[in-house]
Design a protein around this motif. Structure first.
Motif, PDB file in Angstrom:
ATOM      1  N   THR A  13       0.804  -1.204   0.000  1.00  0.00           N
ATOM      2  CA  THR A  13       0.000   0.000   0.000  1.00  0.00           C
ATOM      3  C   THR A  13       0.848   1.271   0.000  1.00  0.00           C
ATOM      4  O   THR A  13       0.663   2.142  -0.857  1.00  0.00           O
ATOM      5  CB  THR A  13      -0.943   0.012   1.221  1.00  0.00           C
ATOM      6  N   ASP A  14       1.736   1.409   0.960  1.00  0.00           N
ATOM      7  CA  ASP A  14       2.521   2.643   1.070  1.00  0.00           C
ATOM      8  C   ASP A  14       3.422   2.859  -0.136  1.00  0.00           C
ATOM      9  O   ASP A  14       3.597   3.989  -0.595  1.00  0.00           O
ATOM     10  CB  ASP A  14       3.361   2.640   2.350  1.00  0.00           C
ATOM     11  N   GLY A  58       1.333   3.929  -3.058  1.00  0.00           N
ATOM     12  CA  GLY A  58       0.944   5.319  -2.849  1.00  0.00           C
ATOM     13  C   GLY A  58       2.089   6.294  -3.067  1.00  0.00           C
ATOM     14  O   GLY A  58       1.887   7.378  -3.625  1.00  0.00           O
ATOM     15  N   PRO A  91      -3.178   4.269  -0.220  1.00  0.00           N
ATOM     16  CA  PRO A  91      -3.776   5.029   0.880  1.00  0.00           C
ATOM     17  C   PRO A  91      -4.959   5.820   0.292  1.00  0.00           C
ATOM     18  O   PRO A  91      -4.867   6.329  -0.824  1.00  0.00           O
ATOM     19  CB  PRO A  91      -2.651   5.970   1.322  1.00  0.00           C
ATOM     20  N   GLY A  92      -6.049   5.901   1.006  1.00  0.00           N
ATOM     21  CA  GLY A  92      -7.227   6.603   0.487  1.00  0.00           C
ATOM     22  C   GLY A  92      -8.300   5.675  -0.036  1.00  0.00           C
ATOM     23  O   GLY A  92      -9.409   6.106  -0.355  1.00  0.00           O
ATOM     24  N   VAL A  93      -7.991   4.389  -0.163  1.00  0.00           N
ATOM     25  CA  VAL A  93      -8.982   3.370  -0.533  1.00  0.00           C
ATOM     26  C   VAL A  93      -9.444   2.760   0.791  1.00  0.00           C
ATOM     27  O   VAL A  93      -8.608   2.496   1.657  1.00  0.00           O
ATOM     28  CB  VAL A  93      -8.345   2.295  -1.449  1.00  0.00           C
ATOM     29  N   GLU A 106     -12.199   4.916   0.706  1.00  0.00           N
ATOM     30  CA  GLU A 106     -12.926   6.173   0.581  1.00  0.00           C
ATOM     31  C   GLU A 106     -13.041   6.586  -0.881  1.00  0.00           C
ATOM     32  O   GLU A 106     -14.048   7.142  -1.301  1.00  0.00           O
ATOM     33  CB  GLU A 106     -12.250   7.281   1.394  1.00  0.00           C
ATOM     34  N   GLN A 107     -11.992   6.349  -1.629  1.00  0.00           N
ATOM     35  CA  GLN A 107     -11.994   6.530  -3.078  1.00  0.00           C
ATOM     36  C   GLN A 107     -11.609   5.197  -3.703  1.00  0.00           C
ATOM     37  O   GLN A 107     -10.951   4.375  -3.070  1.00  0.00           O
ATOM     38  CB  GLN A 107     -10.984   7.603  -3.494  1.00  0.00           C
ATOM     39  N   GLN A 117     -10.291   6.146  -9.204  1.00  0.00           N
ATOM     40  CA  GLN A 117     -10.369   7.582  -8.940  1.00  0.00           C
ATOM     41  C   GLN A 117      -8.993   8.143  -8.597  1.00  0.00           C
ATOM     42  O   GLN A 117      -8.616   9.219  -9.080  1.00  0.00           O
ATOM     43  CB  GLN A 117     -11.339   7.861  -7.784  1.00  0.00           C
ATOM     44  N   LEU A 118      -8.241   7.433  -7.783  1.00  0.00           N
ATOM     45  CA  LEU A 118      -6.911   7.900  -7.399  1.00  0.00           C
ATOM     46  C   LEU A 118      -5.950   7.916  -8.584  1.00  0.00           C
ATOM     47  O   LEU A 118      -5.143   8.843  -8.727  1.00  0.00           O
ATOM     48  CB  LEU A 118      -6.372   7.054  -6.255  1.00  0.00           C
ATOM     49  N   GLU A 136      -6.967  10.934 -10.705  1.00  0.00           N
ATOM     50  CA  GLU A 136      -6.532  12.176 -10.055  1.00  0.00           C
ATOM     51  C   GLU A 136      -5.032  12.394 -10.196  1.00  0.00           C
ATOM     52  O   GLU A 136      -4.552  13.522 -10.113  1.00  0.00           O
ATOM     53  CB  GLU A 136      -6.913  12.169  -8.578  1.00  0.00           C
ATOM     54  N   SER A 137      -4.293  11.321 -10.415  1.00  0.00           N
ATOM     55  CA  SER A 137      -2.836  11.401 -10.574  1.00  0.00           C
ATOM     56  C   SER A 137      -2.424  11.593 -12.030  1.00  0.00           C
ATOM     57  O   SER A 137      -1.239  11.529 -12.351  1.00  0.00           O
ATOM     58  CB  SER A 137      -2.175  10.154  -9.994  1.00  0.00           C
TER      59      SER A 137
END
Length: 188
Positions: free
Chosen positions: A113-114, A117, A144-146, A148-149, A153-154, A157-158
């Protein structure tokens, strides 16, 4: 030195890499995805991953940076001449790759995850495989952020754009979408 960072992940319907214990369930182990993943690793000049992802069958011949907070910058790993421990807060990834002897080319990012991210703003390509019929509530998210998004989406956004989905296993609802950055166009 120019590097192209390429991500590889298979996630559940809810965007998880593994369950809450860090175990990848057999329902997310898909031969077509594993074959695609291994071809990508074979083509990469180096791999970057966290310590849990080190359990992947990466082979001793592959050059690897294994992210950790337990070293100041980079450190050799006993018995692994092609690998270095790397502290992302201690030294830029380009300097760590140069210390590993990698002076450019494609670098595969394989988690967790990290690490996924950390490279989110720098991916040239991200191969996102979805196991649509698997849910892992409370599991380990791809970014990170999943949840919630969504991962999609992430990625959007990138600055990455999705390609056409490829069905890897129709019976199991497994598809692959390659996301590409306009700024880091894929090589021919």
């Amino acid at each position: 030195m120019s590097y192209r960072f390429i991500g590889y992940a298979i996630v559940s319907e809810d965007g998880m890499l593994a369950d809450a214990k860090g175990t990848i369930p057999s329902s997310m182990i898909v031969k077509a995805d594993q074959d695609f993943f291994m071809r990508g690793l074979d083509a990469a000049a180096a791999l970057i991953h966290g310590r849990n992802s080190a359990e992947q069958p990466t082979g001793p011949h592959r050059r690897r940076l294994i992210a950790t907070r337990h070293v100041a910058t980079t450190a050799s790993i006993e018995g692994q001449p092609n690998a270095l421990h790397w502290n992302p807060q201690g030294i830029p990834v380009e300097a760590a790759l140069a210390a590993l002897g990698v002076t450019g080319s494609d670098v595969a990012i394989i988690g967790g995850t990290d690490i996924f991210g950390l490279f989110l703003p720098r991916y040239a390509v991200f191969h996102l495989t979805r196991a649509a019929n698997v849910r892992l509530p409370g599991g380990r998210p791809v970014f990170p952020g999943v949840p919630e998004q969504t991962p999609e989406q992430l990625l959007a956004e990138s600055g990455l754009e999705p390609g056409t989905p490829t069905v890897l296993d129709a019976a199991r609802g497994v598809t692959l979408v390659t996301w590409s950055s306009v700024m880091h166009a894929p090589r021919d």
